[in-house]
Design an enzyme around this catalytic site. Structure first.
Site, PDB file in Angstrom:
ATOM      1  N   PRO A 285       2.941   3.369  -1.891  1.00  0.00           N
ATOM      2  CA  PRO A 285       3.180   4.144  -3.114  1.00  0.00           C
ATOM      3  C   PRO A 285       3.294   3.235  -4.333  1.00  0.00           C
ATOM      4  O   PRO A 285       3.993   2.225  -4.292  1.00  0.00           O
ATOM      5  CB  PRO A 285       4.524   4.824  -2.823  1.00  0.00           C
ATOM      6  CG  PRO A 285       5.216   3.908  -1.866  1.00  0.00           C
ATOM      7  CD  PRO A 285       4.140   3.294  -1.023  1.00  0.00           C
TER       8      PRO A 285
ATOM      9  N   CYS B 125      -7.151   0.577 -34.368  1.00  0.00           N
ATOM     10  CA  CYS B 125      -8.332   0.973 -35.122  1.00  0.00           C
ATOM     11  C   CYS B 125      -9.392   1.572 -34.210  1.00  0.00           C
ATOM     12  O   CYS B 125     -10.437   0.952 -33.968  1.00  0.00           O
ATOM     13  CB  CYS B 125      -8.880  -0.213 -35.903  1.00  0.00           C
ATOM     14  SG  CYS B 125      -7.913  -0.491 -37.364  1.00  0.00           S
TER      15      CYS B 125
HETATM   16  C1  LIG Z   1      -3.586   1.592  -6.601  1.00  0.00           C
HETATM   17  C2  LIG Z   1      -3.394   1.434  -5.160  1.00  0.00           C
HETATM   18  C3  LIG Z   1      -2.281   2.002  -4.544  1.00  0.00           C
HETATM   19  C4  LIG Z   1      -1.260   2.825  -5.265  1.00  0.00           C
HETATM   20  O1  LIG Z   1      -1.760   3.988  -5.795  1.00  0.00           O
HETATM   21  P1  LIG Z   1      -0.755   4.994  -6.537  1.00  0.00           P
HETATM   22  O2  LIG Z   1      -1.633   6.106  -6.950  1.00  0.00           O
HETATM   23  O3  LIG Z   1      -0.180   4.272  -7.697  1.00  0.00           O
HETATM   24  O4  LIG Z   1       0.269   5.382  -5.534  1.00  0.00           O
HETATM   25  C5  LIG Z   1      -2.103   1.773  -3.198  1.00  0.00           C
HETATM   26  N1  LIG Z   1      -2.984   1.040  -2.486  1.00  0.00           N
HETATM   27  C6  LIG Z   1      -4.076   0.487  -3.050  1.00  0.00           C
HETATM   28  C7  LIG Z   1      -4.986  -0.323  -2.231  1.00  0.00           C
HETATM   29  C8  LIG Z   1      -4.318   0.676  -4.399  1.00  0.00           C
HETATM   30  O5  LIG Z   1      -5.397   0.133  -4.942  1.00  0.00           O
END
Ligand SMILES: *Cc1c(COP(=O)(O)O)cnc(C)c1O
Length: 433
Positions: free
Chosen positions: A292, A362
């Site tokens: 998460p 801008c």
């Molecule tokens: C961005 C990402 C996450 C987290 O995604 P959220 O939408 O912020 O929970 C988890 N794992 C990987 C590999 C990601 O690139």
């Protein structure tokens, strides 16, 4: 009352975050200002961890996807809360190192890691490197060999799940720059290649199907697809994959329209599916990672601005300009992301006005949002944009040479700066005379 539960209004009619008066915070630290409720961040970590304990016997690790908001203080909090972390660059990894984060709990992602980044990851002994493609596998195998070590890796797989979210943040389907495709047999070929490598050990498979997902179904579906792949790897190659990383992407409430599923029910439903499929396929229960990002930090953060010019264009719209903009929050410009706003010093009044919030850059596209409801506001008022904890500071830039705002954390009635406000001298620090 507001999208995030840590927000309220005090007897002065001021918006509060974690019990702290936002107008006083704006006075003390200046604007624009990112404010993070540390206690809520910790609460989110605990709920992810306890859901793994409750529904999956603790056989898993919640890793905070730190690209959502990365700084030393954040990694220290993650360490204290027993979380793992994801990093996606040498910069995030270096920050975590400098915060003394336990490296064995780090997953290193990225679709185009450089050799320098891979070396830093190997030297720092990160727990898992999530390998995205064959050339990375080959480079990593060689680099690990040169260093005389074995790298524990996972493969990023595209499970081909359409998670019904914004196109720009959809990464699970076959047309994606991330990972190995399943349908084409690319994933199985990669596993065979890994088996032949002497200096890497394939411990698990990873997928991440998108972001800001409200439904549990796509996650359940992805878990099933991944377990079936683990099962066919066992059948075809006799190789047992012991870890399954199901990624992140859990949705949060940005506006009243959003209706996220409680994190608890995610782990409950996914655990049931995992146990069912493992029994059917006769494979052992994998150790599960979840990642998460947004859901840990987004609802815990707000941005405070001071209102400047107000431009009413009759029959068209009212532009209310603030002292920040796409430089500290590029998400509307990038994705048309929606936010809720409040006049922090008039929070007890009804939100009767509909405005467009403009930044000071801008660019005509430098907007925080359009058609937003707010109390009547004028120059000098404090505006709060809610749920900006994720992908705001981490996506901020110095466009127009605007210094980045400070980040303040609040907890137990106290506030502290965790990232200093940039100065004009910071802006020129790399310019040579
Ligand atoms: C961005 C990402 C996450 C987290 O995604 P959220 O939408 O912020 O929970 C988890 N794992 C990987 C590999 C990601 O690139």
């Amino acid at each position: 009352m507001y999208v995030s539960k840590n927000l309220d209004v005090n007897s002065d009619g001021h918006l509060t975050i974690g019990g702290m008066d936002t107008v006083k915070l704006a006075e003390e630290y200046g604007t624009p200002l990112y404010v993070v409720d540390e206690e809520l961040v910790r609460e989110h970590c605990r709920s992810f961890r306890s859901s793994i304990d409750n529904y999956y016997g603790g056989k898993g690790l919640a890793c905070y996807a730190s690209k959502a908001f990365s700084c030393k203080a954040m990694y220290r909090i993650m360490k204290e809360e027993g979380m793992g972390i994801d990093v996606v660059s040498g910069g995030e990894l270096y920050t975590a190192l400098k915060a003394d984060f336990p490296m064995e709990k780090v997953c290193f992602h990225g679709n185009n890691k450089t050799n320098d980044e891979l070396k830093l990851a190997l030297e720092s002994k990160v727990g898992r490197i999530i390998v995205d493609n064959i050339s990375e596998l080959e480079r990593l195998d060689r680099l690990a060999g040169e260093m005389g070590i074995t790298a524990d890796i996972m493969f990023r797989i595209k499970p081909g799940i359409d998670a019904h979210t914004h196109d720009f943040v959809k990464t699970g389907q076959i047309d994606s720059k991330f990972g190995f495709a399943l349908e084409t047999g690319e994933a199985m070929e990669a596993v065979k290649a890994a088996v032949k490598c002497e200096n890497v050990k394939l411990t698990g498979l990873h997928c991440h199907i998108g972001s800001q997902i409200f439904d549990i179904d796509p996650f359940v579906c992805a878990a099933e697809v991944m377990l079936k792949l683990i099962s066919s790897i066992k059948k075809e190659l006799g190789l047992e994959i012991k870890e399954l990383n199901l990624g992140g992407g859990f949705g949060i409430k940005y506006t009243e329209k959003d209706n996220p599923t409680p994190y608890d029910s995610y782990m409950k439903t996914v655990s049931e599916k995992v146990k069912q499929v493992c029994a059917e396929e006769n494979i052992s229960l994998p150790f599960i990672y979840i990642e998460p990002g947004r859901s840990v930090i987004a609802p815990a953060g707000i941005t405070l601005y001071t209102v400047g010019a107000v431009k009413n264009i009759p029959d068209i719209r009212t532009y209310v300009s603030v002292d920040g903009g796409m430089c500290d929050n590029p998400r509307y410009a990038l994705y048309k992301s929606e936010y809720e706003i409040v006049a922090a010093n008039r929070a007890a009044e009804p939100r009767t006005e509909i405005i467009t919030v403009a930044g000071k850059c801008c660019e005509s596209g430098d907007l925080i949002g359009e058609g937003m409801a707010i109390q009547p506001v004028g120059p000098g008022d404090i505006m709060a944009v809610l749920a900006t904890g994720a992908y705001n500071y981490s996506m901020s830039s110095n466009y127009n040479r605007i210094p980045k705002p400070a980040v303040v954390m609040v907890r137990n009635g106290e506030s502290r700066v965790v990232v200093k406000r940039e100065t004009l001298d910071d802006i020129i620090r790399n310019d040579l005379d």
